[in-house]
Design an enzyme around this catalytic site. Sequence first.
Site, PDB file in Angstrom:
ATOM      1  N   LYS A  17       0.867  -1.182   0.000  1.00  0.00           N
ATOM      2  CA  LYS A  17       0.000   0.000   0.000  1.00  0.00           C
ATOM      3  C   LYS A  17       0.902   1.230   0.000  1.00  0.00           C
ATOM      4  O   LYS A  17       1.666   1.455   0.942  1.00  0.00           O
ATOM      5  CB  LYS A  17      -0.904   0.011   1.237  1.00  0.00           C
ATOM      6  N   ILE A 109       4.440   0.808   4.112  1.00  0.00           N
ATOM      7  CA  ILE A 109       3.729   0.368   2.910  1.00  0.00           C
ATOM      8  C   ILE A 109       2.697  -0.724   3.232  1.00  0.00           C
ATOM      9  O   ILE A 109       2.325  -1.503   2.358  1.00  0.00           O
ATOM     10  CB  ILE A 109       4.703  -0.107   1.803  1.00  0.00           C
ATOM     11  N   GLY A 111       2.397  -3.612   4.799  1.00  0.00           N
ATOM     12  CA  GLY A 111       2.579  -5.032   4.549  1.00  0.00           C
ATOM     13  C   GLY A 111       1.672  -5.922   5.378  1.00  0.00           C
ATOM     14  O   GLY A 111       0.969  -6.790   4.851  1.00  0.00           O
ATOM     15  N   ASP A 146      -5.554   0.377   8.572  1.00  0.00           N
ATOM     16  CA  ASP A 146      -5.156   0.279   7.165  1.00  0.00           C
ATOM     17  C   ASP A 146      -5.714  -0.971   6.473  1.00  0.00           C
ATOM     18  O   ASP A 146      -5.527  -1.123   5.264  1.00  0.00           O
ATOM     19  CB  ASP A 146      -3.630   0.263   7.040  1.00  0.00           C
TER      20      ASP A 146
END
Length: 293
Positions: A17, A109, A111, A146
């Site tokens: 992401k 990012i 994960g 997220d």
Amino acid sequence: MAPSRPSSPRVELARAKVNLALHVTGQRSDGFHLLDSLVVFPQIGDRIALASSDKLDLVVEGPFARDLDGSPDDNLILKAVRSFAERADMPCPDIRLTLTKRLPVSSGIGGGSSDAATTLRLLEDFTGTYLPDEELHALALSLGADVPVCLAPECQIMRGMGEELTPGPDLPACGIVLVNPKAAVSTPEVFKSMTRRDYPPLPLVPESFDTLGQLTGYLASCRNDLQAPAMELCGRIGEVLAALEADSRVDLARMSGSGATCFGLCELEHATDIERSLRVEHPEWWIASGPLS
């Protein structure tokens, strides 16, 4: 009669992401920050395989497997499985999940969040039980702020604490290079280091970007409000950005999330060559490249 063969495992890429822009627009009374972010999911990520087994099991392998802290039972993937079974009112499935950890841990990012969201998608297909969108979103949010955005790995606009999601613009065919100096950055520490938490939101996002130039032109008017405080905590972020910006083939470089991973946007045909050049100059860094979407 010959014994039946075990079915092939279901395999999916748990995409990274990447926050192309991340504006911090406020802070709630409970301490949670409010965000406005343009999020993409390049063809770079962890690998998750799901197969039938005689018990629930998680195997973690890959270059960053050793960096995952804590007991495997505390892994977000297993939490996703147990929470899904509870929401679906079914026994916990007997499956083996194999996580090939290719993305650095605590690297900005998403994960772990993407791993959990990918697991939920695989579980729906494996069990044939598809939760209503509202229930699946609530389940994902219970696993982390997220996780909901990672359920649909495509360009999205992410607001609030991450729970307010709308489709993002159509993106041009272009490449992205991700670089992490193999430094973990604490998200709470980054937010703690901020001197301001009421920045303006994203400028109006167009419905589509037809070219890389249009996309980077828009992003130039945006920011990552966590980049400056993260750089104060981890000076190597500045080294990564400088290396990306020094390459004339990179159209725009910025940090993703709370760091320390940075990205460079480029024409698709340049992505692999940029990755190779950086690997020669900085063999100690984690570097990956691929299509933006």
